[in-house]
Design an enzyme around this catalytic site. Structure first.
Site, PDB file in Angstrom:
ATOM      1  N   ARG A 260      30.643   9.322  67.592  1.00 42.54           N
ATOM      2  CA  ARG A 260      29.729  10.265  68.251  1.00 42.54           C
ATOM      3  C   ARG A 260      30.004  10.363  69.751  1.00 42.54           C
ATOM      4  O   ARG A 260      29.089  10.523  70.557  1.00 42.54           O
ATOM      5  CB  ARG A 260      28.257   9.863  68.008  1.00 42.54           C
ATOM      6  CG  ARG A 260      27.840   9.836  66.558  1.00 42.54           C
ATOM      7  CD  ARG A 260      27.963  11.188  65.886  1.00 42.54           C
ATOM      8  NE  ARG A 260      27.656  11.059  64.476  1.00 42.54           N
ATOM      9  CZ  ARG A 260      28.558  10.778  63.524  1.00 42.54           C
ATOM     10  NH1 ARG A 260      29.831  10.634  63.855  1.00 42.54           N
ATOM     11  NH2 ARG A 260      28.203  10.661  62.274  1.00 42.54           N
TER      12      ARG A 260
ATOM     13  N   SER B 137      19.699  13.724  63.248  1.00 40.64           N
ATOM     14  CA  SER B 137      19.589  12.302  63.593  1.00 40.64           C
ATOM     15  C   SER B 137      19.305  12.168  65.086  1.00 40.64           C
ATOM     16  O   SER B 137      20.126  12.575  65.915  1.00 40.64           O
ATOM     17  CB  SER B 137      20.877  11.569  63.235  1.00 40.64           C
ATOM     18  OG  SER B 137      21.128  11.653  61.852  1.00 40.64           O
TER      19      SER B 137
ATOM     20  N   GLU C  54      20.796  10.462  70.393  1.00 42.33           N
ATOM     21  CA  GLU C  54      22.000  11.262  70.181  1.00 42.33           C
ATOM     22  C   GLU C  54      21.922  12.612  70.890  1.00 42.33           C
ATOM     23  O   GLU C  54      22.905  13.056  71.479  1.00 42.33           O
ATOM     24  CB  GLU C  54      22.244  11.464  68.680  1.00 42.33           C
ATOM     25  CG  GLU C  54      23.541  12.158  68.357  1.00 42.33           C
ATOM     26  CD  GLU C  54      23.891  12.123  66.878  1.00 42.33           C
ATOM     27  OE1 GLU C  54      24.541  13.071  66.414  1.00 42.33           O
ATOM     28  OE2 GLU C  54      23.514  11.160  66.193  1.00 42.33           O
TER      29      GLU C  54
END
Length: 351
Positions: free
Chosen positions: A160, A239, A343
Site C-alpha cells: 500500500r 478499508s 489508509e
C-alpha cells in the site's frame, strides 16, 4: 477546463464528506492537467488532486486552494499491453480487460476510484497488487517541470505504498501502463485463500477470467466494498486502516498480549511479510478490541458488513468520522499495543 468557485467537494468523494474548495478545476486532457498544476505551482497556491475520491478524507472546513479533478479518458490495448489515462474508472477498466481475455488485474474488480490512483497506493486485494502488472507510470514531475516515464522499479512499490505516496507533492500521475497475460481466457493463479475456497479450487489454480472477476465482486459486495448509493455501508473509503507489518520481536510481544487477553490457545492472523517481518490483520485487531460490525451510535459507524470500513450513515461530518477512527485506534492500542495507520489520505485533518 471547467472552473468553479466555493465548490462542494463532498459529492466527489465516496465518504460524501468535507467542505468546499476555494476553486475547483476539472481537467479532461493530460495537457489541461499539466497546465492547471503549473499554474497553481507558479502562484504558490495549495493544490489538491482528486480522482475517483475513494481514498480521501476532507476536513469540514474544506480546502483553501485549488482542487484539481482529473477526469481524463483513455483505454488502449496493444497485445497484452494496457495503457490507461489517470481519470479512467478503475473497475470499468478491469471489466474491459476481462472481456479482452487478459489476466493480471481481474481480482481487483469492484475497487472504486480512478486508474491514476492505483500506483500511488499500490492498490491490492484478493491476492493481487497493481505493482505486479504495472510496467510504467507516466507522470508530470512538479520539481523539474517535465513529463517523465518511470519504470516499475523506479516506483518503489511496497505494501500500500510507493514513491508517489512517500512524496505526494512531487509527481502527478497522467497515465499508467500495465503488462497483462494472455492465458487463453484463464485468470492469473488464484492466490487468496478465500477466493480459492469460494471458487472451489486450490490456491495456485487458474479459473476462467469471468469466474474470477464475478467471484471477487460477490465477495466485495458481501463486505460492503462495492459502491451502492442506497447502501450506507458503501459510503466509506473501503478499508480504513492498513494491515500492520511487525518485526519478529514486535510480533512476539503482540502474540503475548493476545494470549493474555484471549487465552493461551488464541493465535492472531499471521502472514509472511519479508525477512524478519510478519503481517497481521487490522480487521481482526479491531474486532477483538471490541469494535464489532455496526459499532457506534452516531452518524459515523463501523460498517455492518466489515469491521475494517468506517462509514457515513448519511448525516455525518468529517469530525464524526475522525472521532470514531480515533476511538478505534486508541482501543486497539490499549488492547494489543499496536497503533493502526489510516489508509485514506487526509486533507486538512489528521487522526
Amino acid at each position: 477546463m471547467l472552473e468553479l468557485h466555493d465548490a462542494p467537494l463532498a459529492p466527489l468523494t465516496t465518504f460524501r464528506l468535507g467542505g468546499p474548495a476555494a476553486r475547483l478545476i476539472t481537467a479532461t486532457t493530460d495537457a489541461e492537467v499539466v497546465a492547471a498544476v503549473r499554474e497553481a505551482d507558479a502562484a504558490g497556491t495549495p493544490l489538491l488532486l482528486i480522482g475517483g475520491g475513494s481514498n480521501l478524507v476532507i476536513g469540514d472546513e474544506g480546502f483553501a486552494g485549488t482542487a484539481l479533478r482529473i477526469a481524463t479518458e483513455g483505454f488502449s490495448l496493444d497485445g497484452t499491453t494496457l495503457e490507461l489515462a489517470a481519470g479512467e474508472v478503475w473497475t470499468d477498466a478491469v471489466a474491459r480487460t476481462v472481456e479482452a481475455g487478459l489476466a493480471g488485474i481481474e481480482c481487483l474488480a469492484g475497487i472504486p476510484g480512478s486508474a491514476g490512483a492505483t500506483p500511488i497506493q499500490n492498490v491490492g486485494a484478493y491476492g493481487q497488487e497493481v505493482s505486479s502488472t504495472i510496467s510504467e507510470v507516466i507522470a508530470y514531475d512538479r520539481k523539474t517541470g517535465e513529463t517523465v516515464t518511470l519504470a516499475n522499479a523506479e516506483c518503489a512499490f511496497s505494501y500500500r505504498h510507493s514513491r508517489f505516496k512517500a512524496d505526494p507533492d512531487r509527481h502527478v500521475v497522467l497515465r499508467v501502463r500495465f503488462e497483462l497475460e494472455d492465458a487463453n481466457g484463464l485468470s492469473a493463479p488464484v492466490k487468496y485463500a478465500e477466493t480459492a475456497r469460494t471458487l472451489g479450487v486450490e490456491p495456485g489454480d487458474r479459473v476462467p477470467l469471468v469466474d474470477a472477476r464475478e467471484t471477487v465482486l460477490k465477495l466485495r459486495a458481501g463486505k460492503g466494498m462495492v459502491l451502492d448509493p442506497e447502501d450506507h455501508d458503501t459510503w466509506s473509503a473501503g478499508s480504513f486502516f492498513t494491515n500492520p507489518i511487525l518485526t519478529d520481536e514486535a510480533f512476539a510481544a503482540f502474540h503475548g498480549r493476545v494470549k493474555e487477553r484471549l487465552g493461551d490457545d488464541a493465535a492472531p492472523p499471521a502472514f509472511p511479510a519479508g525477512e524478519g517481518h510478519t503481517k497481521t490483520s487490522a480487521a481482526w485487531l479491531i474486532d477483538k478490541s471490541g469494535f464489532t460490525k455496526g459499532y457506534g451510535t452516531g452518524p459515523a459507524r463501523i460498517s455492518t458488513k466489515h469491521t475494517l470500513a468506517l462509514t457515513n450513515r448519511g448525516e455525518a461530518s468529517t469530525e464524526d468520522l475522525l472521532a470514531l477512527a480515533r476511538e478505534v485506534v486508541a482501543g486497539v492500542r490499549d488492547a494489543f499495543g499496536i497503533t493502526l495507520v489510516n489508509e485514506p489520505v487526509t486533507v486538512g485533518v489528521s487522526l
